[in-house]
Scaffold this motif. Sequence first.
Motif, PDB file in Angstrom:
ATOM      1  N   THR A   1       3.141   8.384  13.457  1.00 22.54           N
ATOM      2  CA  THR A   1       3.478   8.276  12.040  1.00 22.54           C
ATOM      3  C   THR A   1       4.577   7.236  11.873  1.00 22.54           C
ATOM      4  O   THR A   1       5.554   7.238  12.623  1.00 22.54           O
TER       5      THR A   1
ATOM      6  N   THR B   1       5.980   6.593  -1.597  1.00 23.70           N
ATOM      7  CA  THR B   1       5.644   6.962  -0.227  1.00 23.70           C
ATOM      8  C   THR B   1       6.580   6.315   0.787  1.00 23.70           C
ATOM      9  O   THR B   1       6.891   5.130   0.688  1.00 23.70           O
TER      10      THR B   1
ATOM     11  N   GLU C   1       0.818  -1.213   0.000  1.00 25.69           N
ATOM     12  CA  GLU C   1       0.000   0.000   0.000  1.00 25.69           C
ATOM     13  C   GLU C   1       0.855   1.268   0.000  1.00 25.69           C
ATOM     14  O   GLU C   1       0.362   2.347  -0.325  1.00 25.69           O
ATOM     15  N   TYR C   2       2.123   1.179   0.391  1.00 30.62           N
ATOM     16  CA  TYR C   2       2.986   2.354   0.329  1.00 30.62           C
ATOM     17  C   TYR C   2       3.183   2.821  -1.107  1.00 30.62           C
ATOM     18  O   TYR C   2       3.447   3.997  -1.353  1.00 30.62           O
TER      19      TYR C   2
ATOM     20  N   PHE D   1      -0.909   5.828  12.301  1.00 33.74           N
ATOM     21  CA  PHE D   1      -0.704   4.413  12.583  1.00 33.74           C
ATOM     22  C   PHE D   1      -1.013   4.163  14.064  1.00 33.74           C
ATOM     23  O   PHE D   1      -0.503   4.852  14.942  1.00 33.74           O
TER      24      PHE D   1
ATOM     25  N   TYR E   1       5.903   7.325   4.237  1.00 32.67           N
ATOM     26  CA  TYR E   1       5.211   7.592   5.500  1.00 32.67           C
ATOM     27  C   TYR E   1       3.818   6.960   5.516  1.00 32.67           C
ATOM     28  O   TYR E   1       3.158   6.858   4.481  1.00 32.67           O
ATOM     29  N   ARG E   2       3.415   6.561   6.703  1.00 37.76           N
ATOM     30  CA  ARG E   2       2.027   6.188   6.942  1.00 37.76           C
ATOM     31  C   ARG E   2       1.539   6.964   8.150  1.00 37.76           C
ATOM     32  O   ARG E   2       2.054   6.801   9.267  1.00 37.76           O
ATOM     33  N   GLU E   3       0.574   7.817   7.911  1.00 36.96           N
ATOM     34  CA  GLU E   3       0.038   8.664   8.977  1.00 36.96           C
ATOM     35  C   GLU E   3      -0.978   7.888   9.816  1.00 36.96           C
ATOM     36  O   GLU E   3      -1.580   6.917   9.369  1.00 36.96           O
TER      37      GLU E   3
END
Length: 478
Positions: free
Chosen positions: A422, A403, A398-399, A409, A405-407
């Motif tokens: 994050t 990307t 999914e990144y 989380f 970063y995953r906000e």
Amino acid sequence: MKKRMIGVILMIGILSTLFSSCTSQPGYKTIARDNLTAGASVTASQPDGAANLTDGSGSSWKAAEQGASVEIDFGREVTFNTVTLREPTDSVRKFTIYYWDGADYAFLYEQDRIDKFRLCAVEDTTSSKIKIVFDAFDKKVEIEEIEVYRLNNYHRDDFKVTSYLNSNLNADTGLTDIQTQANDPGYTGRFQMLTDVILIGVVSLNQDGTLSCSAGLENFKKDVALLKSFNPDMKVRCTIMTSLVPGDFNGTKKAIVKFVNSNLETYRKNLTAFVEETGIDGIDYDWEYPQLPHEWNAYSKLLIASKAAIQGRDLSVALWPYGVMLSREARACIDNVNIMAYDQFDERGDHSSIFEMGADTIEYFLKLGFSKEQLCLGIPFYGRTADEYGIWPSYDEEYGKWTNYRENFTYTDADGAEHTSTVFLNGYAMVRDKTALALQYDLGGIMIFSSTVDIPYGSEYALHKAVEEVLDQRLSQK
């Protein structure tokens, strides 16, 4: 360099500060290349200082409006695959590179951060112009230099792609992870692009100088044989785990020093027998972490004795980029330093950034006296939360390509409390960039930590494929 280090790294204290403070800003002494911006014309949304971007003066171009842009017109069609940027302020939050397709600007590359120095690895692109848009930044953007190159045809047949690999035993089946997945192409396919694998967490050093395998010696030998069957050209090593007093940091340090002073000769004989019986191609050490000079002296003696014991096989060692005090003789006997350029948080909360855990870290080891050929830049295939909690979220598809970063989380801590943070990791484009950076520095290779946490090899954005893509593009055909 201002770092915020976690856990045991905090214990290094004064010694780490002493050694890191002796490190000046990197010189970026990479291999020679032809800068395609020489003679190009530069225009910018904020024109003042635009000419400074390609003249090598070290002066900056500055702009305060979000979405500020720079256009570089080469005056002819050129083919390139690398753009490097220098930004002294580390202010940029997003930037995008476009190329002129003959009618309009087309998307080429996007990332979230320059981080003082950024190498952007792109596909071979032929164009007469590029445009860089600084989509978001803090306060103002300040760019010191932009360079454009075509970096390919590296005449290297010895560039190592090394990965650490876990292989736990399933108590119900009696099989290890490697044995369980031996017929899964999503697992075995990645080994075709690896030159070296290091089995970690399965072989331990004991205080009496003996060695033990967590899944048993026969399972260990089966794992080694299977890995070699996946790729006969791939070398297989194992990490000798040094946690002599599990869960006790200071106790382990004292135990290792005592071991070196009392049982080193016994261990050397046992190690010789072990590598001959198992057929491994070498060994690796990951002692986390010696601090004081007498501990580094013990580590140096351990490495020297081990190199003699393995009789020409490879010796590697995983090292943090701080406070290293190995002896000159110990440094010389190491075939590869696997640089642990991760789990070290900067002011943004990123644990493996492109500059501090890339170019800056490489320069640190070069200044210690290691050769470029010895160094393998570590690239993590997992994430860490910006609040530095001790969890390691895995990478997933999914990144996407751009990307890191995953906000928002969410995780639950050891006490059952829920937190939101994050996650930062090295995504597909970042892995490409770091692999290209290692090539540009002419290093011995890269190190992956670890293959276990990547998505299946057949997936579009498997991180092993990001490495492979850069090597296929930039290494000369054998």
